[in-house]
Design an enzyme around this catalytic site. Structure first.
Site, PDB file in Angstrom:
ATOM      1  N   ARG A 134      -9.357  -0.100   7.433  1.00 10.67           N
ATOM      2  CA  ARG A 134     -10.321   0.793   6.798  1.00 10.67           C
ATOM      3  C   ARG A 134     -10.690   1.989   7.677  1.00 10.67           C
ATOM      4  O   ARG A 134     -11.866   2.305   7.898  1.00 10.67           O
ATOM      5  CB  ARG A 134     -11.584   0.047   6.404  1.00 10.67           C
ATOM      6  N   CYS A 135      -9.662   2.619   8.234  1.00  9.43           N
ATOM      7  CA  CYS A 135      -9.904   3.861   8.961  1.00  9.43           C
ATOM      8  C   CYS A 135      -8.579   4.591   9.017  1.00  9.43           C
ATOM      9  O   CYS A 135      -7.540   4.015   8.780  1.00  9.43           O
ATOM     10  CB  CYS A 135     -10.389   3.597  10.377  1.00  9.43           C
ATOM     11  N   GLU A 191     -13.081   5.550   4.229  1.00  9.82           N
ATOM     12  CA  GLU A 191     -13.093   4.927   5.542  1.00  9.82           C
ATOM     13  C   GLU A 191     -14.228   5.389   6.433  1.00  9.82           C
ATOM     14  O   GLU A 191     -14.532   4.761   7.446  1.00  9.82           O
ATOM     15  CB  GLU A 191     -11.727   5.162   6.186  1.00  9.82           C
ATOM     16  N   GLN A 234       0.830  -1.210   0.000  1.00  7.94           N
ATOM     17  CA  GLN A 234       0.000   0.000   0.000  1.00  7.94           C
ATOM     18  C   GLN A 234       0.864   1.259   0.000  1.00  7.94           C
ATOM     19  O   GLN A 234       0.365   2.358  -0.195  1.00  7.94           O
ATOM     20  CB  GLN A 234      -0.940   0.018   1.213  1.00  7.94           C
TER      21      GLN A 234
END
Lengths: 162, 806
Positions: B384-385, B760, B237
């Site tokens: 996912r935040c 997110e 990522q």
């Protein structure tokens, strides 16, 4: 380990290959036949990323031995549509944003394709149940369901006009 | 007027720019199975490497015997820590300032830890090799409960740093203690709490879970000994950061390392870190001279790479009798596992947990976080935040509910009473952040009206009455959440990872015929960057999005950037894209003026061209300007049309939203059904509404998973009991509802196009909404707090403990 001589039809083409008894169908498809559309997500039949069509049924090819596919007729995502003419499902997945990272997509579309062979006019509930063996982490399924229903309608329309 | 100029609207539509639900350019190849993920790669002579992993959570390694494995045909090498030690690679630095064993060095500290690395012809032979490696262990006492980590009889986990009283984030008070991080005014907060008219206190646990993208982590490392260049294709990522880290720890010069992220099958934070698998594949390729692939299987993934959450948050919140919040206090015990490998900006060992005052105007607050070592896998990634923002949002949105119970107030009213008002922005929070923009009352009122909140409460009351009369066994829960995120890390002045400032970048080249290529420092994992960033650019430079190629993920070609996580791509790289576009436009203006034989200031931008002010029939389109930049000798202007922008954001962005979940709960089976879920998101300027909606659907489904069942659980011996998808909950299409999405649009004042990021938000806001619905259903029976995940068994236990089965 000794290898077995296998013959199968993959996406309409006759293929012959040698495989170990322990070799999984997904690995043969991906590594021997270079059909990398179907993916490995869990190796335990839960996620459905490896879904292909075998003898008219959806199977999770991560838990099928290649030897079990002796003389089988196999369809993978590569056997649906073509760059010049996408399959209605492929088109509708794009149209309705039914995919994000794309990893589950080949298995999902291959499964949806079989589902629509089994039931050409499914309800939303039938689609949801029918794809419940295929996991998607990105879309929340809502647009996948929409895409499959739209593809069903389109395919029925095409059938009628034919 | 020149009739050959199409109307403005028509020309804008032809660009497919900002605000368009442009179909994704990625989809043609993905729907045909033509994506290129790392496990699809095949190279001549390529070998496969895989790990011998520890069956124990805590044990000393007495011996490793690799002889039998090495004697197997097709096994090329077996690496252990002893082989890596001469290279200095048996340990590696973590993103959090700690270090982590690459291969077990004398002991193992969690189940599934990497012990030895077998390199073989293929994955089957590698597995044979793994079975043949003999490891002798001596079991040690296991520590799984972070609250027992500092007891006198607690085993010391990290003997390597046991005597160090100072860690990367300040003093350590015990060998199993990693850091204490504080934010806010402790004395002032404690004084407010002690004098409060009303005070509510609760322990809020956000359990350990895992991002579990459908594609696991993996790589192919290839050391070309002829030209001395190392190439690694992998699920990264943050490819540029990986290159720098790889160079620093391997000693290979950075220009001789090329990191490539091909298509990535979902990330959700799992693919931010550097894992032993990457290091071992690199070493194995150097040792064997051929490419080496490593792809973890699902069990490896769930057991060893990148857990998320595991925060025990003790909270106190005070208010006046009328419900005006006066203070917030939080002490968090953070279970970090065996190595502190949290992926947070360096100065923030608990991420942005200090956004925990949420959407509310809380004058006084204090937060302390203690990081603790246990015999669990390392990680602590932002699933996912943005960094620890979901923990913060869950904490405050639970505390609001707990306070509402104490006050006897409706939780929706309590929120509205305490929202930061629109006129207070930019708003300085008690814990040090400057919220850029917001309009919480508008979003809240819109949400409550959309679901007919009063009607739902009336229906809930009727249902309760019917339940009391024995006419039904189902209850209704109404879950509310108004969250504020902090994303887009971040300003270089306070945000870095391993010393690398968290700016991002975009480089644009316009081709002679008027099409373009743009390269970014980020990397898409399904977010559709190739689609949306082209849209930003289309609006900035007047070239249709379909004529712009987007590339990311190859460190040899893309400009340096810190990658994609924490909803930072749009706020940071999106801004860089707009700024680079503006540089292109500035040069194009000079070229146009020259071609039109007027002064630079006498031309003006008009969608896709520059026209002479007052004479719109005299213009040069971007296509014409592009060609001219390649074939005209313009005095004082270099040939070509290129630009690069490195964007250092002046502030974070603060997306927000209002969610309502309506849930039916069967008290006898503990099963839940989401009857309605309304999600209003405000992510500032909207780039592609179709993609935003898709992100919201997906994020909400991950939130549903986390709130209602998904966890990484350990038994008291440190065995992972949820290591396969049989036990680790992943919602299917069957239990996932249809969501109703909505929006308000409050642009970020400091972002070039006003965008804030959205990927997110639904996870951050969704988890409290689902969880609050469960709590709300049982509220009238006396439930204040019950820990997630709310699976059927735990919900049944709630009902049982409240006497509802009597």
């Amino acid at each position: 380990m000794g290898k077995t001589h296998l013959k199968m039809t993959v996406n309409g083409k006759d293929v012959e290959l040698m495989a170990e008894p322990r070799q999984l169908l997904i690995h043969v498809l991906r590594e021997e036949l270079n059909l990398t559309g179907a993916h490995v997500g869990c190796e335990s039949s839960h996620c459905g990323a490896c879904t292909v069509d075998m003898n008219g049924m959806s199977v999770k090819s991560c838990t099928v031995f290649a030897a079990q596919a002796q003389h089988a007729e196999i369809t993978t995502i590569e056997g649906l549509g073509s760059p010049d003419g996408l399959h209605a499902l492929q088109e509708m997945f794009k149209e309705h944003h039914g995919l994000q990272c794309g990893y589950c997509t080949p298995g999902m579309i291959t499964r949806a394709h079989r589902l629509l062979q089994e039931n050409s006019n499914p309800s939303e509930e039938e689609v949801r149940f029918g794809i419940s063996g295929n996991l998607c982490r990105c879309t929340g399924y809502q647009n996948i369901v929409k895409a499959i229903l739209a593809a069903a309608a389109k395919m029925n329309e095409m059938k009628e006009s034919a | 007027m020149n009739e050959s100029i199409p109307p403005k609207e028509e020309r804008m539509a032809a660009l497919s720019g900002l605000g368009t639900s442009r179909k994704r350019v990625e989809d043609a190849r993905f729907t045909q199975g033509k994506g290129n993920y790392v496990d699809d790669m095949k190279m001549p002579g390529m070998l496969f490497g895989d790990f011998v992993r520890s069956p124990y959570a805590h044990a000393r390694i007495k011996s490793i015997n690799t002889e039998a494995a090495l004697s197997l045909p097709g096994v090329h090498a077996v690496l252990t820590a002893a082989d890596l030690e001469p290279l200095g690679l048996h340990w590696m630095p973590t993103l959090a300032g700690d270090k982590q064993m690459v291969l077990a060095d004398g002991k193992v500290l969690f189940q599934g830890q990497e012990v030895a690395y077998v390199v073989a012809d293929d994955r089957y032979v590698a597995d044979d090799g793994i079975q043949a490696v003999m490891v002798e262990y001596e079991e040690l006492p296991v520590l799984v409960d972070p609250f027992k980590a500092e007891l006198n009889d607690a085993p010391v986990l990290r003997e390597d740093i046991a005597d160090q009283s100072e860690g990367a984030h300040g003093p350590r008070r015990h060998p199993n203690h990693i850091f204490t991080w504080e934010s806010g005014d402790r004395a002032a907060t404690e004084s407010v709490l002690s004098e409060a008219e009303v005070m509510a206190e609760e322990m809020v646990y956000y359990h350990r879970t895992h991002p579990c993208p459908l594609e696991t982590c993996g790589c192919v490392a290839s050391m070309d000994k002829v030209n001395g260049k190392l190439t690694v294709w992998g699920t990264f990522q943050a490819p540029h950061a990986v290159r720098t880290v790889a160079s620093l720890i391997s000693g290979i010069a950075e220009h001789n390392i090329r990191i490539v992220s091909p298509d990535i099958g979902g990330g959700f934070g799992n693919k931010v870190g550097v894992y032993p698998g990457y290091i071992c594949a690199i070493v194995a390729s150097i040792v064997t001279g051929v490419p080496v692939k490593w792809v973890e299987d699902r069990m490896d993934n769930l057991m060893a790479t990148a857990f998320a959450r595991d925060y025990w948050m003790q909270g106190k919140i005070s208010a006046t009798k009328e419900g005006k919040i006066t203070g917030l206090w939080c002490h968090t015990t953070a279970d970090h596992g065996a190595f502190d490998a949290c992926a947070d900006p360096t100065k923030f060992p608990a991420g942005f947990m200090n956004i925990c005052t949420g959407s509310y105007d809380i004058p006084t607050a204090y937060l302390a976080v203690d990081g603790i070592y246990t015999n669990k896998a390392p990680g602590g990634v932002a699933y996912r935040c943005s960094f620890r923002v979901t923990e913060a949002a869950y904490f405050i949105e639970r505390m609001i509910e707990v306070l509402a119970i104490k006050l006897g107030m409706d939780a929706a009213d309590l929120r509205a009473k305490n929202f930061i008002r629109k006129d207070q922005f930019p708003y300085q929070s008690a814990l040090g952040w400057e919220y850029d923009s917001g309009d919480y009352h508008t979003s809240w009122n819109k949400a409550l009206a959309a679901v007919d909140y009063q009607g739902l409460r009336a229906e809930q009351a009727e249902r309760l009455a019917a339940f009391g009369r024995g006419e039904t066994r189902k209850l209704i829960g109404i879950g509310l959440s108004h969250f504020t995120e902090i994303v887009g890390a971040g300003p270089v002045k306070n945000c870095d990872i391993l010393g690398l400032g968290m700016f991002d970048s975009c480089e644009i080249r316009i081709h002679p015929t008027g099409s373009a290529i743009a390269r970014l420092g980020t990397i898409s994992q399904g977010q559709g960057h190739a689609t949306t960033f082209a849209q930003i650019l289309a609006s900035e430079i007047g070239i249709p999005a379909e004529d712009i190629t987007l590339e990311e993920g190859d460190t040899d070609t893309a400009p340096y950037g810190l990658g994609t996580y924490g909803s930072r791509s749009t706020p940071v790289a999106g801004a860089a894209t707009a700024m680079a576009g503006r540089k292109i436009r500035a040069k194009a203006q000079m070229i146009a003026a020259y071609l039109l034989e007027v002064h630079d200031n006498d031309v003006e931008w008009d969608v896709d061209r520059f026209s002479v002010k007052g004479a719109p029939e005299r213009f040069k389109t971007m296509k014409e300007i592009a060609f001219a930049s390649y074939n005209q000798a313009i005095p004082g202007v270099e040939p070509g049309l290129e630009a690069v922008s490195y964007y250092d954001p002046p502030n974070m962005t603060y997306p927000f939203g209002a969610y309502v979940c309506v849930m039916e709960i069967d008290v006898d089976t503990g099963t839940t059904e989401i009857r309605q879920f309304y999600a209003l998101d405000d992510c500032g300027t909207r780039i592609n509404p179709m993609i935003i909606e898709g992100q919201v659907h997906g994020g909400l489904t991950e939130a549903l998973a986390i709130a209602l069942g998904q966890e990484i659980a350990y038994d008291d011996q440190g065995n992972v009991t949820t290591g396969t998808l049989m036990d680790f909950f992943m919602p299917t299409a069957w239990e996932t509802p249809n969501y109703q999405t909505d929006f308000t649009e409050t642009p970020s004042p400091h972002h070039p196009i006003g965008a804030k990021g959205v990927g997110e938000s639904p996870n951050v806001g969704g988890v409290p909404a689902f969880s609050n619905a469960v709590h709300d259903a049982f509220k009238s029976f006396g439930l204040t707090q019950s820990h997630m995940p709310h699976d059927h068994w735990r919900i049944w236990k709630i009902a049982n403990s409240l006497g509802l089965h009597d």
